[in-house]
Design an enzyme around this catalytic site. Structure first.
Site, PDB file in Angstrom:
ATOM      1  N   SER A 183       3.927   5.960  -2.422  1.00 55.79           N
ATOM      2  CA  SER A 183       2.570   6.417  -2.150  1.00 55.79           C
ATOM      3  C   SER A 183       1.553   5.271  -2.267  1.00 55.79           C
ATOM      4  CB  SER A 183       2.225   7.579  -3.090  1.00 55.79           C
ATOM      5  OG  SER A 183       1.037   8.217  -2.732  1.00 55.79           O
TER       6      SER A 183
ATOM      7  N   ASP B 145      -0.352  10.666   2.733  1.00 58.92           N
ATOM      8  CA  ASP B 145      -0.438  12.078   2.335  1.00 58.92           C
ATOM      9  C   ASP B 145      -1.797  12.401   1.719  1.00 58.92           C
ATOM     10  OD1 ASP B 145      -0.140  10.864  -0.156  1.00 58.92           O
ATOM     11  OD2 ASP B 145       1.367  12.284  -0.877  1.00 58.92           O
TER      12      ASP B 145
ATOM     13  N   ASP C 184       1.557   6.272   2.046  1.00 60.50           N
ATOM     14  CA  ASP C 184       2.409   7.221   2.762  1.00 60.50           C
ATOM     15  C   ASP C 184       1.593   8.267   3.509  1.00 60.50           C
ATOM     16  OD1 ASP C 184       1.581   8.619   0.486  1.00 60.50           O
ATOM     17  OD2 ASP C 184       3.483   9.687   0.266  1.00 60.50           O
TER      18      ASP C 184
ATOM     19  N   ASP D  83      -3.669   6.389   2.092  1.00 56.42           N
ATOM     20  CA  ASP D  83      -2.830   5.653   1.142  1.00 56.42           C
ATOM     21  C   ASP D  83      -1.534   5.271   1.856  1.00 56.42           C
ATOM     22  OD1 ASP D  83      -1.681   8.159   1.282  1.00 56.42           O
ATOM     23  OD2 ASP D  83      -1.200   8.267  -0.858  1.00 56.42           O
TER      24      ASP D  83
END
Length: 445
Positions: A100, A245, A243, A241
């Site tokens: 992440s 999400d 990833d 960010d």
């Protein structure tokens, strides 16, 4: 073996605490728990672009195929895309390799159950127990899993883009947006989605090389997107960010619009459209008091969950609600996904701007942030300290002093021996004084 799963999967320094050997064991154990008794189970596997993801992808693939699971490898895609594809392909489970927003040397393994849902604590405990015991199911010959490269994995990127565009039919041609892709998993998808929705897009930090993910950019470093918005005269900026999400935003003046303000904007948009089920928003205990005040004024109920978007999702599913999220920028729309989705969140914010003709600053002004002080206190036993009688007494006294003008929260860290002391108050000096006094009391236990 200590607890492996944190608030968002198994995470650590790649090739050290998160070794290929551990990745294989986690994957094999998860497969046995989540394969639903299917003779030929299938798992979707994706990753973000950090360099260690290549190594860990190979290890996870080995772990899955060694216990008879076929792998649909979808390559570099955002976490919410992997969750979506897990449901789309009716896979038994999905695996995302990502840390992440963490720095490049870290990595992680996020696991989704059937339908793309995050695992609950009980299932994580079963996987951890199996890792400790050792996986014994080892098929041979034709029973070994295969890496699938057939038509089912062709066009996965395009399927996810289409899915996002279907979430809103709003034309965004009136808007110019800067999107900071954090050199991460959204570097290709996010600019494409926003352009296809009609917006003029300026993409920055969109050239991942495996080593530069989250490096001074993205949702944890907002100076880049703020500068670019001002330089280009853009209507807003979206910062993802690693990833993708989650996202944070900045308005045309470069002012930060955090996850709480984003949720306030979207809650009102969904209320006006008749899409906000029971006029209810799900947030976490870390959301600012200002969000609660703004929603109360709009006659929207706020339900609080533990920190972590999976806990938000649990509350959303329990009540059948339609919007939830975190101050950090994870926003969940259960109608369109089972996890936070930064690209989708940015799309919905822009749709509200285009629909109303209002600036992001104007929309976000519905909420005023109450001053907040957060202190991390190192302790020897976070669980015991958080419930110590003298600490609870100090919290009660601080709450008595604040009354309706603020709130107090003590929360043990999910990953470290820390107790987080948070105080919000309309008087910043009072918030600081009470937080300092509570932190001293916690440290003394």
């Amino acid at each position: 073996m200590g607890r492996l799963f944190g608030t968002d999967g198994v995470r650590g320094l790649a090739n050290e605490s998160l070794s290929p050997e551990l990745a294989m064991r986690v994957a094999a154990a998860a497969a046995q728990v989540l394969s639903r008794g299917k003779k030929r189970p299938v798992a979707v596997l994706g990753r973000d672009p950090r360099a260690s993801g290549e190594m860990l992808e190979a290890a996870v693939t080995a772990g899955l195929t060694s216990v008879g699971v076929d792998v649909l490898s979808v390559g570099v895609l955002p976490t919410p895309a992997v969750a979506y594809l897990t449901g789309l392909y009716d896979a038994c489970f999905g695996v995302m390799i990502s840390a992440s927003h963490n720095p490049m040397p870290d990595n992680g393994i996020k696991i989704f159950a059937a339908g793309g849902h995050k695992l609950d604590d009980a299932i994580e405990a079963r996987i951890e127990a199996l890792i400790a015991e050792g996986v014994t199911v080892r098929p041979t010959g034709a029973g070994i899993g295969r890496v699938r490269g057939d038509y089912t994995v062709e066009g996965t990127h395009e399927r996810y883009v289409e899915h996002l565009l279907e979430s809103t039919g709003q034309d965004l041609s009136s808007l110019t947006v800067v999107v900071d892709c954090a050199h991460g998993a959204g570097a290709e998808v996010a600019p494409q989605v926003y352009r296809e929705a009609g917006a003029t897009v300026i993409a920055i930090n969109a050239e991942p090389n495996g080593l530069n993910i989250n490096d001074g950019c993205g949702s944890t470093h907002l100076d880049n997107v703020r500068r670019a918005v001002l330089e280009h005269g853009a209507d807003l900026g979206i910062a993802l960010d690693g990833d993708a999400d989650r996202c944070l935003a900045v308005d045309a003046a470069g002012e930060i619009v955090d996850g709480d303000a984003i949720m306030a904007v979207l809650a009102l948009a969904m209320r006006d459209a008749g899409e906000l089920v029971d006029n209810t928003l799900v947030a976490t205990v870390m959301s600012n008091l200002g969000l609660h005040i703004a929603m109360r004024a709009a006659e929207i109920t706020v339900i609080t969950a533990a920190v972590g978007d999976r806990y938000v999702l649990e509350e959303l599913r329990r009540g059948g609600y339609s919007l939830g999220g975190e101050q950090s920028g994870h926003v969940v729309f259960p109608r369109f996904g089972t996890t936070g989705d930064g690209v989708l969140t940015g799309l919905r914010v822009m749709a509200r701007m285009a629909q109303t003709g209002r600036s992001l600053a104007s929309l976000a002004s519905v909420m005023s942030t109450v001053p907040q002080v957060l202190i991390n206190v190192a302790v020897s036993d976070k669980g015991a300290v958080a419930v110590a009688p003298e600490v609870l007494e100090a919290v009660a006294e601080a709450e008595r002093i604040l009354g309706e003008t603020g709130r107090v929260l003590l929360r043990p860290s999910g990953t470290e021996q820390l107790v987080r002391v948070m105080v919000e108050a309309t008087d910043p000096a009072q918030a600081r004084q009470l937080a300092d006094d509570l932190a001293k009391r916690v440290a003394a236990v």
